[in-house]
Design a protein around this motif. Structure first.
Motif, PDB file in Angstrom:
ATOM      1  N   VAL A 192      -3.550   8.013   8.124  1.00  2.60           N
ATOM      2  CA  VAL A 192      -4.603   7.287   7.447  1.00  2.60           C
ATOM      3  C   VAL A 192      -4.172   6.207   6.295  1.00  2.60           C
ATOM      4  O   VAL A 192      -3.361   7.121   5.342  1.00  2.60           O
ATOM      5  N   LEU A 193      -3.815   4.853   6.143  1.00  5.54           N
ATOM      6  CA  LEU A 193      -2.953   4.188   5.378  1.00  5.54           C
ATOM      7  C   LEU A 193      -4.039   4.153   4.365  1.00  5.54           C
ATOM      8  O   LEU A 193      -4.778   3.483   4.123  1.00  5.54           O
ATOM      9  N   ALA A 194      -2.820   4.850   3.166  1.00  5.73           N
ATOM     10  CA  ALA A 194      -4.215   4.238   2.303  1.00  5.73           C
ATOM     11  C   ALA A 194      -4.270   3.378   1.439  1.00  5.73           C
ATOM     12  O   ALA A 194      -3.245   2.231   1.600  1.00  5.73           O
ATOM     13  N   HIS A 195      -4.589   2.494   0.910  1.00  7.18           N
ATOM     14  CA  HIS A 195      -4.972   1.655   0.295  1.00  7.18           C
ATOM     15  C   HIS A 195      -4.208   0.606   0.015  1.00  7.18           C
ATOM     16  O   HIS A 195      -2.933  -0.349  -0.702  1.00  7.18           O
ATOM     17  N   PRO A 196      -3.814  -0.039   1.433  1.00  4.14           N
ATOM     18  CA  PRO A 196      -3.177  -1.191   1.802  1.00  4.14           C
ATOM     19  C   PRO A 196      -3.044  -2.575   0.774  1.00  4.14           C
ATOM     20  O   PRO A 196      -2.513  -2.916   1.164  1.00  4.14           O
ATOM     21  N   GLY A 197      -4.785  -2.955   0.350  1.00  2.00           N
ATOM     22  CA  GLY A 197      -4.286  -3.789  -0.457  1.00  2.00           C
ATOM     23  C   GLY A 197      -3.611  -3.952  -1.624  1.00  2.00           C
ATOM     24  O   GLY A 197      -3.252  -5.123  -2.616  1.00  2.00           O
ATOM     25  N   LEU A 198      -3.062  -2.825  -2.016  1.00  2.00           N
ATOM     26  CA  LEU A 198      -2.725  -2.839  -3.383  1.00  2.00           C
ATOM     27  C   LEU A 198      -0.206  -2.977  -3.026  1.00  2.00           C
ATOM     28  O   LEU A 198       0.589  -3.505  -3.625  1.00  2.00           O
ATOM     29  N   GLY A 212       1.515   5.931  15.282  1.00  4.86           N
ATOM     30  CA  GLY A 212      -0.051   7.125  15.764  1.00  4.86           C
ATOM     31  C   GLY A 212      -0.743   6.971  14.686  1.00  4.86           C
ATOM     32  O   GLY A 212      -1.711   7.692  14.018  1.00  4.86           O
ATOM     33  N   LEU A 213      -0.807   5.686  13.381  1.00  5.11           N
ATOM     34  CA  LEU A 213      -2.126   5.262  12.604  1.00  5.11           C
ATOM     35  C   LEU A 213      -3.418   6.145  13.232  1.00  5.11           C
ATOM     36  O   LEU A 213      -2.789   4.838  14.103  1.00  5.11           O
ATOM     37  N   ALA A 214      -4.243   6.241  12.194  1.00  2.00           N
ATOM     38  CA  ALA A 214      -5.871   7.096  13.349  1.00  2.00           C
ATOM     39  C   ALA A 214      -6.291   5.769  12.547  1.00  2.00           C
ATOM     40  O   ALA A 214      -7.418   5.698  12.537  1.00  2.00           O
ATOM     41  N   GLY A 215      -5.971   5.747  11.013  1.00  2.00           N
ATOM     42  CA  GLY A 215      -7.312   5.352  10.178  1.00  2.00           C
ATOM     43  C   GLY A 215      -6.428   4.052   8.641  1.00  2.00           C
ATOM     44  O   GLY A 215      -5.505   4.337   8.586  1.00  2.00           O
ATOM     45  N   ILE A 216      -7.514   3.799   8.386  1.00  2.00           N
ATOM     46  CA  ILE A 216      -6.739   2.666   7.132  1.00  2.00           C
ATOM     47  C   ILE A 216      -7.856   2.777   5.908  1.00  2.00           C
ATOM     48  O   ILE A 216      -9.279   2.651   6.341  1.00  2.00           O
ATOM     49  N   GLU A 217      -6.968   2.843   5.148  1.00  2.00           N
ATOM     50  CA  GLU A 217      -8.588   3.445   3.718  1.00  2.00           C
ATOM     51  C   GLU A 217      -8.871   1.808   3.481  1.00  2.00           C
ATOM     52  O   GLU A 217      -7.899   0.860   2.053  1.00  2.00           O
ATOM     53  N   VAL A 218     -10.411   1.209   4.023  1.00  2.00           N
ATOM     54  CA  VAL A 218     -10.980  -0.108   3.723  1.00  2.00           C
ATOM     55  C   VAL A 218     -11.157  -0.214   2.325  1.00  2.00           C
ATOM     56  O   VAL A 218     -11.454  -0.931   1.399  1.00  2.00           O
ATOM     57  N   TYR A 219     -11.886   0.765   1.842  1.00  2.00           N
ATOM     58  CA  TYR A 219     -12.650   1.138   0.687  1.00  2.00           C
ATOM     59  C   TYR A 219     -12.010   1.947  -0.284  1.00  2.00           C
ATOM     60  O   TYR A 219     -11.787   3.149  -0.102  1.00  2.00           O
ATOM     61  N   HIS A 220     -11.158   0.740  -1.290  1.00  2.00           N
ATOM     62  CA  HIS A 220     -10.916   1.787  -2.247  1.00  2.00           C
ATOM     63  C   HIS A 220     -11.236   0.737  -4.026  1.00  2.00           C
ATOM     64  O   HIS A 220     -11.893   0.031  -3.261  1.00  2.00           O
ATOM     65  N   ALA A 221     -10.685   1.307  -4.876  1.00  2.00           N
ATOM     66  CA  ALA A 221     -11.329   1.374  -5.851  1.00  2.00           C
ATOM     67  C   ALA A 221     -10.573  -0.030  -6.550  1.00  2.00           C
ATOM     68  O   ALA A 221     -11.445  -0.809  -7.070  1.00  2.00           O
ATOM     69  N   ASP A 222      -9.307  -0.045  -6.105  1.00  2.00           N
ATOM     70  CA  ASP A 222      -8.793  -1.290  -6.305  1.00  2.00           C
ATOM     71  C   ASP A 222      -9.071  -2.106  -5.640  1.00  2.00           C
ATOM     72  O   ASP A 222      -8.447  -3.290  -5.239  1.00  2.00           O
ATOM     73  N   HIS A 223      -9.633  -2.807  -3.982  1.00  2.00           N
ATOM     74  CA  HIS A 223      -9.284  -3.305  -3.299  1.00  2.00           C
ATOM     75  C   HIS A 223     -10.623  -4.723  -3.278  1.00  2.00           C
ATOM     76  O   HIS A 223     -11.867  -3.972  -4.638  1.00  2.00           O
TER      77      HIS A 223
END
Length: 294
Positions: A192-198, A212-223
């Motif tokens: 899963v890709l961590a905190h893409p907004g950073l 093969g990426l399966a997910g995205i960390e959509v909701y993160h403290a810095d988003h």
């Protein structure tokens, strides 16, 4: 409804609490599941699994792997890997050696800048000695800088010296995100890709999906809320699992980094989606092992 916080750090990397502490805090926050995702190590997972069993909360074995793409740090979260897989553990050890190299390079830069600090002083600022499979990182250097009076706050340490634009920042060669995805999958896990907004590199997402990426960390403290909407749309477009995490690192000098456990959470059904996305490992039913550990 039960919720899951799928991103937390412990003393095994740059967190301030033990794995047991994280599990206890998650239980007190009313969560149904907590993931332990230390940087380049799974050293805290077994302790957390034991605590989860005792406290009646699901613990998700995880890791946060450090990679670099186009000169930018990109972090890949892995869930439900066989965290005893020998090849995976060897690969994580290689990553920690690069992290150690980075730490030494930063200390050299600091000394050249007239900020005298040694690795012995960094280690002396820790609550306890690090084990061989645990990691040291920039927050530990920041702690030492604060204790020696070179900065007034941890935030200042990163702004002036250790952050991306800091005077002592260095970034030695590391593996590509695609390599981390492959390693996690080969260990039976879900990347899963961590905190893409950073990162500001959304163009990386589609190629990673192809890897093969399966997910995205959509909701993160810095988003921001707008970023959450944006990355949820990307997750839906590519049929990726949307995850959430506080990125809890514990409290330093009265400030919690990044945010308290449970402050960013998602329905615990997402944990089941991650389980369904697991990769089989020949010769071992690692899913059964993971479920029995929780």
């Amino acid at each position: 409804m039960l919720y899951a916080d799928l991103h937390s750090h412990t003393f095994a990397s740059d967190g301030m609490q033990t794995p047991t502490d994280n599990v206890r805090i998650a239980t007190e926050a009313g969560l149904g599941a907590i993931a332990i995702t230390d940087h380049d190590t799974v050293a805290g997972v077994d302790e957390a699994l034991t605590a989860g069993k005792e406290l009646g909360i699901l613990v998700v074995p995880g890791v946060e792997i450090s990679t670099v793409s186009q000169g930018e740090d990109i972090h890949i979260l892995g869930y439900w890997m066989d965290h005893h897989n020998e090849q995976f553990l060897k690969r994580l050890a290689e990553l920690r050696s690069v992290r150690d190299q980075r730490n030494e390079m930063m200390l050299e830069q600091l000394n050249e800048l007239g900020v005298p600090i040694t690795m012995e002083e960094v280690r002396a600022s820790l609550k306890a000695s690090k084990k061989i499979d645990e990691t040291l990182g920039r927050p530990h250097i920041a702690d030492a800088l604060l204790r020696k009076g070179h900065v007034a706050t941890i935030a200042e340490a990163f702004d002036r010296y250790l952050g991306k634009d800091g005077a002592a920042y260095v970034n030695p060669p590391r593996i590509e995100p695609s390599t981390a995805i492959r390693w996690i999958k080969e260990a039976g896990g879900v990347p899963v890709l961590a905190h893409p907004g950073l990162y500001g590199q959304d163009e990386l997402i589609e190629p990673l999906v192809e890897c093969g990426l399966a997910g995205i960390e959509v909701y993160h403290a810095d988003h921001t809320p707008a970023q959450e909407v944006h990355y949820l749309a990307i997750a839906n477009k590519h049929q990726l699992i949307a995850t959430a995490g506080s990125d809890f690192h514990g409290e330093r000098n009265g400030i919690i980094f990044h945010s308290p456990i449970g402050s960013k959470k998602i329905d615990v059904s997402v944990v089941q989606l991650l389980l369904k996305a697991k990769q089989p490992i020949a010769g071992r039913d690692s899913l059964k092992d993971s479920e029995e550990g929780t």
